[in-house]
Write an enzyme that holds these catalytic residues in place. Structure first.
Site, PDB file in Angstrom:
ATOM      1  N   ARG A   1      -4.643  78.161 -16.548  1.00 31.32           N
ATOM      2  CA  ARG A   1      -4.686  76.866 -15.858  1.00 31.32           C
ATOM      3  C   ARG A   1      -5.712  76.992 -14.734  1.00 31.32           C
ATOM      4  NH1 ARG A   1       0.713  75.636 -13.306  1.00 31.32           N
ATOM      5  NH2 ARG A   1      -0.034  76.651 -11.443  1.00 31.32           N
TER       6      ARG A   1
ATOM      7  N   ARG B   1      -0.053  71.392   2.167  1.00 23.50           N
ATOM      8  CA  ARG B   1      -1.248  71.649   1.344  1.00 23.50           C
ATOM      9  C   ARG B   1      -1.720  70.355   0.679  1.00 23.50           C
ATOM     10  NH1 ARG B   1       1.433  76.612   0.236  1.00 23.50           N
ATOM     11  NH2 ARG B   1       2.263  75.906  -1.751  1.00 23.50           N
ATOM     12  N   ARG B   2      -0.769  69.518   0.250  1.00 23.78           N
ATOM     13  CA  ARG B   2      -1.151  68.233  -0.380  1.00 23.78           C
ATOM     14  C   ARG B   2      -1.871  67.341   0.636  1.00 23.78           C
ATOM     15  NH1 ARG B   2       0.606  71.008  -3.854  1.00 23.78           N
ATOM     16  NH2 ARG B   2      -1.589  71.432  -3.857  1.00 23.78           N
TER      17      ARG B   2
ATOM     18  N   ASP C   1       1.926  80.455 -10.996  1.00 18.99           N
ATOM     19  CA  ASP C   1       1.029  79.880  -9.992  1.00 18.99           C
ATOM     20  C   ASP C   1       0.177  80.983  -9.377  1.00 18.99           C
ATOM     21  OD1 ASP C   1       2.414  77.528 -10.374  1.00 18.99           O
ATOM     22  OD2 ASP C   1       3.118  77.344  -8.317  1.00 18.99           O
ATOM     23  N   MET C   2      -0.967  80.610  -8.832  1.00 13.53           N
ATOM     24  CA  MET C   2      -1.738  81.578  -8.033  1.00 13.53           C
ATOM     25  C   MET C   2      -1.582  81.199  -6.573  1.00 13.53           C
ATOM     26  SD  MET C   2      -3.376  84.343  -8.280  1.00 13.53           S
ATOM     27  CE  MET C   2      -4.073  84.583  -9.918  1.00 13.53           C
TER      28      MET C   2
ATOM     29  N   GLN D   1      -8.126  80.232  -9.623  1.00 16.21           N
ATOM     30  CA  GLN D   1      -8.670  79.293  -8.630  1.00 16.21           C
ATOM     31  C   GLN D   1     -10.199  79.362  -8.595  1.00 16.21           C
ATOM     32  OE1 GLN D   1      -6.484  81.615  -5.955  1.00 16.21           O
ATOM     33  NE2 GLN D   1      -4.999  80.036  -5.397  1.00 16.21           N
TER      34      GLN D   1
ATOM     35  N   LYS E   1      -8.858  74.126  -8.488  1.00 15.76           N
ATOM     36  CA  LYS E   1      -9.886  74.392  -7.470  1.00 15.76           C
ATOM     37  C   LYS E   1      -9.387  75.412  -6.457  1.00 15.76           C
ATOM     38  CE  LYS E   1     -12.331  70.033  -7.912  1.00 15.76           C
ATOM     39  NZ  LYS E   1     -12.854  68.828  -7.258  1.00 15.76           N
TER      40      LYS E   1
ATOM     41  N   HIS F   1      -7.542  66.453 -10.619  1.00 14.95           N
ATOM     42  CA  HIS F   1      -7.550  64.985 -10.652  1.00 14.95           C
ATOM     43  C   HIS F   1      -8.982  64.475 -10.560  1.00 14.95           C
ATOM     44  CE1 HIS F   1      -4.097  66.691  -8.486  1.00 14.95           C
ATOM     45  NE2 HIS F   1      -3.409  65.912  -9.275  1.00 14.95           N
TER      46      HIS F   1
HETATM   47  C1  LIG Z   1      -1.208  71.082 -12.289  1.00 14.47           C
HETATM   48  C2  LIG Z   1      -1.734  71.691 -11.029  1.00 14.47           C
HETATM   49  C3  LIG Z   1      -1.349  72.978 -10.688  1.00 14.47           C
HETATM   50  C4  LIG Z   1      -1.833  73.568  -9.522  1.00 14.47           C
HETATM   51  N1  LIG Z   1      -1.521  74.875  -9.240  1.00 14.47           N
HETATM   52  C5  LIG Z   1      -2.113  75.496  -8.211  1.00 14.47           C
HETATM   53  C6  LIG Z   1      -1.921  76.892  -7.976  1.00 14.47           C
HETATM   54  O1  LIG Z   1      -1.166  77.576  -8.680  1.00 14.47           O
HETATM   55  N2  LIG Z   1      -2.591  77.469  -6.933  1.00 14.47           N
HETATM   56  C7  LIG Z   1      -3.446  76.738  -6.132  1.00 14.47           C
HETATM   57  O2  LIG Z   1      -4.058  77.329  -5.232  1.00 14.47           O
HETATM   58  N3  LIG Z   1      -3.608  75.411  -6.308  1.00 14.47           N
HETATM   59  C8  LIG Z   1      -2.969  74.781  -7.317  1.00 14.47           C
HETATM   60  N4  LIG Z   1      -3.182  73.434  -7.517  1.00 14.47           N
HETATM   61  C9  LIG Z   1      -3.879  72.622  -6.467  1.00 14.47           C
HETATM   62  C10 LIG Z   1      -5.384  72.656  -6.670  1.00 14.47           C
HETATM   63  O3  LIG Z   1      -5.887  73.915  -6.289  1.00 14.47           O
HETATM   64  C11 LIG Z   1      -6.080  71.573  -5.794  1.00 14.47           C
HETATM   65  O4  LIG Z   1      -5.814  71.832  -4.450  1.00 14.47           O
HETATM   66  C12 LIG Z   1      -5.676  70.145  -6.111  1.00 14.47           C
HETATM   67  O5  LIG Z   1      -5.487  69.948  -7.473  1.00 14.47           O
HETATM   68  C13 LIG Z   1      -6.753  69.144  -5.632  1.00 14.47           C
HETATM   69  O6  LIG Z   1      -7.966  69.404  -6.299  1.00 14.47           O
HETATM   70  P1  LIG Z   1      -8.612  68.467  -7.450  1.00 14.47           P
HETATM   71  O7  LIG Z   1      -9.037  69.371  -8.553  1.00 14.47           O
HETATM   72  O8  LIG Z   1      -7.673  67.401  -7.835  1.00 14.47           O
HETATM   73  O9  LIG Z   1      -9.948  67.945  -6.835  1.00 14.47           O
HETATM   74  P2  LIG Z   1     -10.288  67.187  -5.469  1.00 14.47           P
HETATM   75  O10 LIG Z   1     -11.777  67.136  -5.409  1.00 14.47           O
HETATM   76  O11 LIG Z   1      -9.540  67.793  -4.317  1.00 14.47           O
HETATM   77  O12 LIG Z   1      -9.692  65.761  -5.747  1.00 14.47           O
HETATM   78  C14 LIG Z   1     -10.258  64.832  -6.660  1.00 14.47           C
HETATM   79  C15 LIG Z   1      -9.620  63.476  -6.387  1.00 14.47           C
HETATM   80  O13 LIG Z   1      -8.225  63.512  -6.740  1.00 14.47           O
HETATM   81  C16 LIG Z   1      -7.438  62.816  -5.780  1.00 14.47           C
HETATM   82  N5  LIG Z   1      -6.546  63.781  -5.090  1.00 14.47           N
HETATM   83  C17 LIG Z   1      -6.617  65.134  -5.116  1.00 14.47           C
HETATM   84  N6  LIG Z   1      -5.635  65.679  -4.370  1.00 14.47           N
HETATM   85  C18 LIG Z   1      -4.947  64.655  -3.832  1.00 14.47           C
HETATM   86  C19 LIG Z   1      -3.822  64.545  -2.963  1.00 14.47           C
HETATM   87  N7  LIG Z   1      -3.201  65.628  -2.481  1.00 14.47           N
HETATM   88  N8  LIG Z   1      -3.376  63.307  -2.615  1.00 14.47           N
HETATM   89  C20 LIG Z   1      -3.979  62.191  -3.102  1.00 14.47           C
HETATM   90  N9  LIG Z   1      -5.045  62.238  -3.938  1.00 14.47           N
HETATM   91  C21 LIG Z   1      -5.535  63.423  -4.289  1.00 14.47           C
HETATM   92  C22 LIG Z   1      -8.407  62.198  -4.810  1.00 14.47           C
HETATM   93  O14 LIG Z   1      -8.708  60.903  -5.223  1.00 14.47           O
HETATM   94  C23 LIG Z   1      -9.622  63.086  -4.903  1.00 14.47           C
HETATM   95  O15 LIG Z   1     -10.818  62.447  -4.555  1.00 14.47           O
HETATM   96  C24 LIG Z   1      -2.702  72.825  -8.668  1.00 14.47           C
HETATM   97  C25 LIG Z   1      -3.083  71.528  -9.017  1.00 14.47           C
HETATM   98  C26 LIG Z   1      -2.626  70.962 -10.179  1.00 14.47           C
HETATM   99  C27 LIG Z   1      -3.076  69.574 -10.533  1.00 14.47           C
END
Ligand SMILES: Cc1cc2nc3c(=O)[nH]c(=O)nc-3n(C[C@H](O)[C@H](O)[C@H](O)COP(=O)(O)OP(=O)(O)OC[C@H]3O[C@@H](n4cnc5c(N)ncnc54)[C@H](O)[C@@H]3O)c2cc1C
Length: 277
Positions: A152, A260-261, A102-103, A131, A155, A199
């Site tokens: 991986r 964070r979620r 993870d980062m 990221q 955002k 997502h």
């Molecule tokens: C497999 C995986 C590994 C990850 N590992 C790291 C890591 O190592 N370090 C790090 O800094 N971050 C990590 N993240 C988190 C990432 O940085 C984002 O904060 C997170 O994925 C939300 O961004 P998004 O790309 O889904 O886009 P967004 O624009 O945030 O979301 C797009 C859409 O997805 C849905 N969605 C997104 N998040 C949520 C939520 N929490 N609850 C409900 N619906 C949601 C919503 O409908 C939203 O409109 C990881 C995420 C994933 C999926």
């Protein structure tokens, strides 16, 4: 809480991984936790993952693991954390699995990339998260290509100053798209194995059409999503032939991760408040 976690213990996570496997989806397991306070706690985390890898092999699950370096003792002793990481990578090699790093916050990027490089020198079953919100990431990505890395791309989930990370969503999305395009290009040249951890439907559609244009085989990249977020989409993508994995978090140390979620989506806060009231 149950929306984002199948349960607090490893058994619940393994059962969820088995159910995803039955549906044709891969998975990645991560024990929640970060910033351990001493070497004994870090060793316990390492041993936990060793045990988890043995169970994945015994149950023949198509599952990877994902670790945080501060959970493996980075703030206690950098060399100790490196040893724990290499030990886990070795065990994953032996059991036919894969380790994602993870980062975490931006102050850890240099050391995370250093330890990733060290792990890559000994193992080819280790990948690292980058990221898109960090201004430095295009240069980091470029510097990693000689390793033919597994990346991986996400955002980014931490609160960072604007001098370090793009504060506006539209800029983060644009950065993600540019980095994803570069990864697709490198994957076409067999110089990288990309995973898109998002997502975001429009980004995923864009990535799919770029991959198709470049003649990338469907299995040449993966989409990873979090457990409980857009589950119907996860299944639909997999049914259409995209390689999908679900990141399953478990464990009792869920508070920082859960916050964070919630922060990612204001609607989640209203959902929680409504249920509390
Ligand atoms: C497999 C995986 C590994 C990850 N590992 C790291 C890591 O190592 N370090 C790090 O800094 N971050 C990590 N993240 C988190 C990432 O940085 C984002 O904060 C997170 O994925 C939300 O961004 P998004 O790309 O889904 O886009 P967004 O624009 O945030 O979301 C797009 C859409 O997805 C849905 N969605 C997104 N998040 C949520 C939520 N929490 N609850 C409900 N619906 C949601 C919503 O409908 C939203 O409109 C990881 C995420 C994933 C999926």
């Amino acid at each position: 809480m149950r929306r984002f976690l199948p349960g607090e213990d490893l058994a619940a996570a393994l059962d969820a991984a088995a159910e995803f496997a039955r549906l044709g989806l891969g998975s990645v397991l991560t024990q929640l936790g970060e910033q351990v306070k001493n070497a004994a706690e870090a060793a316990a985390v390492r041993d936990h993952y060793r045990g988890a890898l043995a169970q994945l092999r015994d149950r023949a699950l198509p599952t990877h693991i994902s670790v945080k370096l501060t959970h493996l003792g980075l703030e206690v002793d950098r060399e100790g954390a490196a040893r724990n990481l290499l030990d886990i990578a070795q065990r994953a090699d032996e059991t036919g699995s894969f380790v994602w790093i993870d980062m975490e916050e931006s102050r850890y990027v240099d050391v995370t990339l250093d330890l990733f490089r060290r792990a890559c020198a000994e193992h080819d079953n280790v990948g690292v998260c980058l990221q898109a919100y960090l201004r430095r990431t295009p240069a980091d990505l470029e510097s990693l290509f000689p390793l033919r890395p597994a990346i991986r791309l996400v955002k980014g989930a931490y609160n960072e100053p604007a001098s370090i990370a793009y504060p506006k969503k539209q800029d983060v999305d644009a950065s993600y798209l540019a980095l994803a395009a570069e990864l697709v290009e490198r994957a076409a040249l067999e110089e990288a194995t990309p995973v898109f951890g998002t997502h975001d439907r429009s980004l995923i559609a864009d990535i799919a059409s770029r991959a198709k244009e470049r003649g990338l085989a469907k299995g040449a990249y993966e989409i990873h999503m979090l457990y409980g977020i857009r589950p119907a989409e996860q299944r639909a993508l997999a049914a259409a032939g995209t390689a999908v994995r679900v990141l399953i978090s478990y464990g009792s140390a869920w508070f920082a991760w859960y916050m964070r979620r919630l922060a990612e989506r204001p609607a989640n806060v209203w959902f929680v408040l409504k249920n509390v009231v």
